[in-house]
Design a protein around this motif. Structure first.
Motif, PDB file in Angstrom:
ATOM      1  N   VAL A 123      90.872  60.817 -20.218  1.00 11.73           N
ATOM      2  CA  VAL A 123      91.451  62.333 -20.922  1.00 11.73           C
ATOM      3  C   VAL A 123      90.252  63.261 -19.680  1.00 11.73           C
ATOM      4  O   VAL A 123      89.316  62.585 -19.941  1.00 11.73           O
ATOM      5  CB  VAL A 123      90.871  61.805 -22.611  1.00 11.73           C
ATOM      6  N   ILE A 124      91.218  63.984 -19.584  1.00  9.98           N
ATOM      7  CA  ILE A 124      90.468  65.411 -18.505  1.00  9.98           C
ATOM      8  C   ILE A 124      90.290  66.062 -18.874  1.00  9.98           C
ATOM      9  O   ILE A 124      90.933  67.210 -19.595  1.00  9.98           O
ATOM     10  CB  ILE A 124      91.587  65.065 -17.567  1.00  9.98           C
ATOM     11  N   ALA A 125      88.859  67.167 -18.540  1.00 13.52           N
ATOM     12  CA  ALA A 125      88.237  68.017 -18.978  1.00 13.52           C
ATOM     13  C   ALA A 125      88.151  68.525 -17.973  1.00 13.52           C
ATOM     14  O   ALA A 125      87.115  68.427 -16.828  1.00 13.52           O
ATOM     15  CB  ALA A 125      87.381  68.800 -20.389  1.00 13.52           C
ATOM     16  N   ARG A 126      88.723  70.096 -17.426  1.00  9.93           N
ATOM     17  CA  ARG A 126      88.238  70.156 -15.823  1.00  9.93           C
ATOM     18  C   ARG A 126      87.810  72.009 -16.553  1.00  9.93           C
ATOM     19  O   ARG A 126      88.213  72.765 -17.174  1.00  9.93           O
ATOM     20  CB  ARG A 126      89.083  70.930 -15.012  1.00  9.93           C
ATOM     21  N   VAL A 127      86.629  72.743 -15.942  1.00  8.28           N
ATOM     22  CA  VAL A 127      85.807  74.401 -16.424  1.00  8.28           C
ATOM     23  C   VAL A 127      85.938  74.819 -14.786  1.00  8.28           C
ATOM     24  O   VAL A 127      85.654  73.997 -14.065  1.00  8.28           O
ATOM     25  CB  VAL A 127      85.014  73.989 -17.522  1.00  8.28           C
ATOM     26  N   GLY A 128      86.488  76.199 -14.685  1.00  6.23           N
ATOM     27  CA  GLY A 128      85.698  76.811 -13.907  1.00  6.23           C
ATOM     28  C   GLY A 128      87.253  77.653 -13.322  1.00  6.23           C
ATOM     29  O   GLY A 128      86.988  78.761 -12.412  1.00  6.23           O
ATOM     30  N   GLY A 129      87.953  76.891 -13.871  1.00  7.31           N
ATOM     31  CA  GLY A 129      88.975  78.518 -13.456  1.00  7.31           C
ATOM     32  C   GLY A 129      90.205  78.054 -11.722  1.00  7.31           C
ATOM     33  O   GLY A 129      90.263  78.822 -11.664  1.00  7.31           O
ATOM     34  N   GLY A 130      89.270  76.629 -10.852  1.00  4.41           N
ATOM     35  CA  GLY A 130      90.271  77.219  -9.542  1.00  4.41           C
ATOM     36  C   GLY A 130      91.435  76.233 -10.343  1.00  4.41           C
ATOM     37  O   GLY A 130      92.186  76.029 -10.899  1.00  4.41           O
ATOM     38  N   VAL A 131      91.780  76.036  -8.603  1.00  3.37           N
ATOM     39  CA  VAL A 131      93.031  75.053  -8.630  1.00  3.37           C
ATOM     40  C   VAL A 131      92.931  73.391  -8.828  1.00  3.37           C
ATOM     41  O   VAL A 131      92.138  72.932  -8.567  1.00  3.37           O
ATOM     42  CB  VAL A 131      93.879  75.379  -6.541  1.00  3.37           C
ATOM     43  N   PRO A 132      93.972  73.613  -9.681  1.00  5.04           N
ATOM     44  CA  PRO A 132      93.526  71.882 -10.965  1.00  5.04           C
ATOM     45  C   PRO A 132      93.928  70.669 -10.225  1.00  5.04           C
ATOM     46  O   PRO A 132      92.898  70.380  -9.361  1.00  5.04           O
ATOM     47  CB  PRO A 132      95.077  71.957 -11.870  1.00  5.04           C
ATOM     48  N   THR A 133      94.387  71.126  -8.636  1.00  8.38           N
ATOM     49  CA  THR A 133      94.645  69.483  -7.865  1.00  8.38           C
ATOM     50  C   THR A 133      94.491  69.977  -6.705  1.00  8.38           C
ATOM     51  O   THR A 133      95.576  71.102  -6.019  1.00  8.38           O
ATOM     52  CB  THR A 133      95.056  68.434  -8.880  1.00  8.38           C
ATOM     53  N   VAL A 134      93.656  69.934  -5.365  1.00  6.04           N
ATOM     54  CA  VAL A 134      94.170  70.236  -4.263  1.00  6.04           C
ATOM     55  C   VAL A 134      94.585  68.285  -3.083  1.00  6.04           C
ATOM     56  O   VAL A 134      93.098  68.278  -2.752  1.00  6.04           O
ATOM     57  CB  VAL A 134      92.671  71.035  -3.870  1.00  6.04           C
ATOM     58  N   ASN A 135      95.461  68.521  -3.041  1.00  2.00           N
ATOM     59  CA  ASN A 135      95.465  67.276  -2.003  1.00  2.00           C
ATOM     60  C   ASN A 135      95.238  67.587  -0.480  1.00  2.00           C
ATOM     61  O   ASN A 135      94.982  68.144  -0.032  1.00  2.00           O
ATOM     62  CB  ASN A 135      97.167  66.519  -2.254  1.00  2.00           C
ATOM     63  N   VAL A 136      94.298  66.942   0.114  1.00  5.30           N
ATOM     64  CA  VAL A 136      93.731  66.562   1.035  1.00  5.30           C
ATOM     65  C   VAL A 136      93.819  65.655   1.720  1.00  5.30           C
ATOM     66  O   VAL A 136      94.067  64.360   1.596  1.00  5.30           O
ATOM     67  CB  VAL A 136      92.132  67.014   0.819  1.00  5.30           C
TER      68      VAL A 136
END
Length: 142
Positions: A123-136
């Motif tokens: 289960v994932i929770a992200r906080v910060g409001g950025g782009v959810p995922t950036v592939n690099v």
């Protein structure tokens, strides 16, 4: 999705005149495929301006592509299986299993894999409001 709306006066006062937000329940049928990274299957439960919540499943033997989560701090709770994490600036890996929490700091280039025999599920929770995922591209030499 189930929704309940509170109407208490105390709640309205706490919200400084804003309308109260309903409590919501998101079922597995409500989840939507989200921000793909090769080797991982993410699903979004909901996204607010500063919060992203969902889940990730990684098949046995799978290794994800390298990625980061922009300015989002990410937290994962491992429900089943093993989630192996490799990240920039660390030569080895860390394994997390059922009941473990993982913190991935903002901008941290990393990848996950599953060395186990069953799918891993977190289960994932992200906080910060950025782009959810950036592939690099991965770190040099990896």
């Amino acid at each position: 999705m189930q929704v309940a709306q509170g109407t208490g006066q105390w709640h309205r006062e706490l919200m400084s005149g804003d309308l109260p937000r309903p409590v919501r329940v998101f079922t597995p049928a409500d989840l939507a495929p989200a921000d793909p990274t090769p080797g991982m299957s993410r699903a979004l439960a909901f996204e607010l301006p500063l919060l992203w919540a969902g889940q990730v499943e990684t098949e046995p033997g799978a290794v994800s592509g390298w990625h980061h989560h922009d300015r989002n701090e990410s937290s994962l709770y491992i429900v089943r299986g093993v989630l192996r994490l490799e990240f920039e600036g660390y030569d080895g890996y860390l394994d997390a299993g059922p009941g473990d929490f993982v913190h991935v700091p903002a901008w941290t280039v990393h990848r996950e894999s599953n060395p186990g025999r069953e799918p891993s599920f977190a289960v994932i929770a992200r906080v910060g409001g950025g782009v959810p995922t950036v592939n690099v591209d991965g770190p040099a030499g990896r």
